[in-house]
Scaffold this motif. Sequence first.
Motif, PDB file in Angstrom:
ATOM      1  N   ARG A 194       0.861  -1.188   0.000  1.00 44.63           N
ATOM      2  CA  ARG A 194       0.000   0.000   0.000  1.00 44.63           C
ATOM      3  C   ARG A 194       0.893   1.233   0.000  1.00 44.63           C
ATOM      4  N   VAL A 195       0.691   2.104  -0.960  1.00 46.56           N
ATOM      5  CA  VAL A 195       1.515   3.300  -1.114  1.00 46.56           C
ATOM      6  C   VAL A 195       0.720   4.501  -0.621  1.00 46.56           C
ATOM      7  N   SER A 196       1.301   5.226   0.329  1.00 46.53           N
ATOM      8  CA  SER A 196       0.693   6.441   0.876  1.00 46.53           C
ATOM      9  C   SER A 196       1.577   7.624   0.488  1.00 46.53           C
ATOM     10  N   ARG A 197       1.012   8.550  -0.252  1.00 49.45           N
ATOM     11  CA  ARG A 197       1.747   9.746  -0.670  1.00 49.45           C
ATOM     12  C   ARG A 197       1.552  10.843   0.371  1.00 49.45           C
ATOM     13  N   VAL A 198       2.612  11.188   1.039  1.00 48.10           N
ATOM     14  CA  VAL A 198       2.554  12.189   2.106  1.00 48.10           C
ATOM     15  C   VAL A 198       3.628  13.232   1.846  1.00 48.10           C
ATOM     16  N   LYS A 199       3.499  14.339   2.525  1.00 51.44           N
ATOM     17  CA  LYS A 199       4.511  15.386   2.495  1.00 51.44           C
ATOM     18  C   LYS A 199       5.374  15.288   3.748  1.00 51.44           C
ATOM     19  N   ALA A 200       6.595  15.713   3.600  1.00 48.71           N
ATOM     20  CA  ALA A 200       7.528  15.601   4.727  1.00 48.71           C
ATOM     21  C   ALA A 200       7.074  16.423   5.927  1.00 48.71           C
ATOM     22  N   SER A 201       6.379  17.532   5.677  1.00 48.69           N
ATOM     23  CA  SER A 201       5.920  18.373   6.786  1.00 48.69           C
ATOM     24  C   SER A 201       4.722  17.780   7.517  1.00 48.69           C
ATOM     25  N   GLU A 202       4.062  16.748   6.958  1.00 49.17           N
ATOM     26  CA  GLU A 202       2.889  16.148   7.596  1.00 49.17           C
ATOM     27  C   GLU A 202       3.256  15.129   8.674  1.00 49.17           C
ATOM     28  N   LEU A 203       4.451  14.608   8.653  1.00 45.99           N
ATOM     29  CA  LEU A 203       4.850  13.566   9.598  1.00 45.99           C
ATOM     30  C   LEU A 203       5.206  14.177  10.947  1.00 45.99           C
ATOM     31  N   ARG A 204       4.772  13.472  12.008  1.00 42.22           N
ATOM     32  CA  ARG A 204       5.039  13.907  13.371  1.00 42.22           C
ATOM     33  C   ARG A 204       5.598  12.726  14.169  1.00 42.22           C
ATOM     34  N   PRO A 205       6.583  12.957  15.029  1.00 44.09           N
ATOM     35  CA  PRO A 205       7.090  11.861  15.885  1.00 44.09           C
ATOM     36  C   PRO A 205       6.115  11.572  17.023  1.00 44.09           C
ATOM     37  N   VAL A 206       5.738  10.292  17.167  1.00 45.55           N
ATOM     38  CA  VAL A 206       4.799   9.875  18.211  1.00 45.55           C
ATOM     39  C   VAL A 206       5.300   8.570  18.820  1.00 45.55           C
ATOM     40  N   SER A 207       4.575   8.107  19.837  1.00 44.63           N
ATOM     41  CA  SER A 207       4.850   6.816  20.454  1.00 44.63           C
ATOM     42  C   SER A 207       3.497   6.184  20.798  1.00 44.63           C
ATOM     43  N   ARG A 208       3.018   5.287  19.915  1.00 49.53           N
ATOM     44  CA  ARG A 208       1.703   4.663  20.062  1.00 49.53           C
ATOM     45  C   ARG A 208       1.829   3.150  19.881  1.00 49.53           C
ATOM     46  N   ARG A 209       0.774   2.455  20.266  1.00 49.04           N
ATOM     47  CA  ARG A 209       0.707   0.999  20.152  1.00 49.04           C
ATOM     48  C   ARG A 209       1.917   0.335  20.827  1.00 49.04           C
ATOM     49  N   PHE A 210       2.131   0.712  22.069  1.00 50.84           N
ATOM     50  CA  PHE A 210       3.226   0.144  22.864  1.00 50.84           C
ATOM     51  C   PHE A 210       4.604   0.427  22.233  1.00 50.84           C
ATOM     52  N   GLY A 211       4.735   1.579  21.607  1.00 47.50           N
ATOM     53  CA  GLY A 211       5.998   1.968  20.995  1.00 47.50           C
ATOM     54  C   GLY A 211       6.216   1.456  19.580  1.00 47.50           C
ATOM     55  N   ILE A 212       5.228   0.771  19.018  1.00 47.41           N
ATOM     56  CA  ILE A 212       5.390   0.263  17.645  1.00 47.41           C
ATOM     57  C   ILE A 212       5.317   1.402  16.637  1.00 47.41           C
ATOM     58  N   VAL A 213       4.397   2.337  16.841  1.00 47.33           N
ATOM     59  CA  VAL A 213       4.223   3.468  15.921  1.00 47.33           C
ATOM     60  C   VAL A 213       5.110   4.609  16.395  1.00 47.33           C
TER      61      VAL A 213
END
Length: 258
Positions: A189-208
């Motif tokens: 699955r290909v998701s086209r995103v922009k670099a400014s849209e990504l944010r650092p998070v810690s979810r799903r027990f650190g998986i995400v």
Amino acid sequence: MLVLGALRRAQMVPRRCNTVNFQNVAPRNLSSVRQNFRILGVRCETTTSKAAKPTANAAASPKPPPPPQTPRYAYPEKLCIYHAGTPRITFLACLKISTLFIFVFFGFVVTPAYFDREGLSPTVLRTMLSAIVPMVFVAYTTSPFVSFIHMRLPPVARQSEDMLRRFARAIPADAELEVTTMSFIAKPRVSRVKASELRPVSRRFGIVNLARDTAAENAARPWYRFRAVGQFNVQFNTASRAPWVWESIMATIQKQRA
């Protein structure tokens, strides 16, 4: 003597006639041969002149201009800046497919057989959970796994490594990334995103560890399509071409947390 002389004269007369006839006939035959040679010469001249006309026309016609040469670049337009590794990708795909087989076997073969024999019993519940739990667990923990990340480069950044490093130091906010994950059936699955849209998070027990907002994209999608991928799990980078581009992007994203 007179008789011999008369006989000799009689023998000489036809010889003279024959010589005269030969002399009269020979020029006629020669003239016909000459005429044949002349006709053949005219034919040869006409054929050679006809054959020479196309070459003259071809030489006179202007040559088409050569096609424009495309500039050679050191990097492709879509560069792979992140690769999760072939062993991990293969293992994850096999794990997803195997859980599907387990779900089909226990859910549609084992559970109905126990239900027909015992009815609604603890054995039926156990076999049903054996089909559902592995599939849900694998889908929950592996859906954010990122296999590849490609980046579209402008022509200036594709010229050389020096120009690409300059571009990586100051990546624009609208730089387009193609993040490839795995679907429920191990399909890319290909998701086209922009670099400014990504944010650092810690979810799903650190998986995400990376996420983006997909509310607007999901609102524009019809109900029968899958929801957009908004959570990603980016691990060790094994890209061999230019791994430092993704490191520079990650450093920019990490600054947004501070």
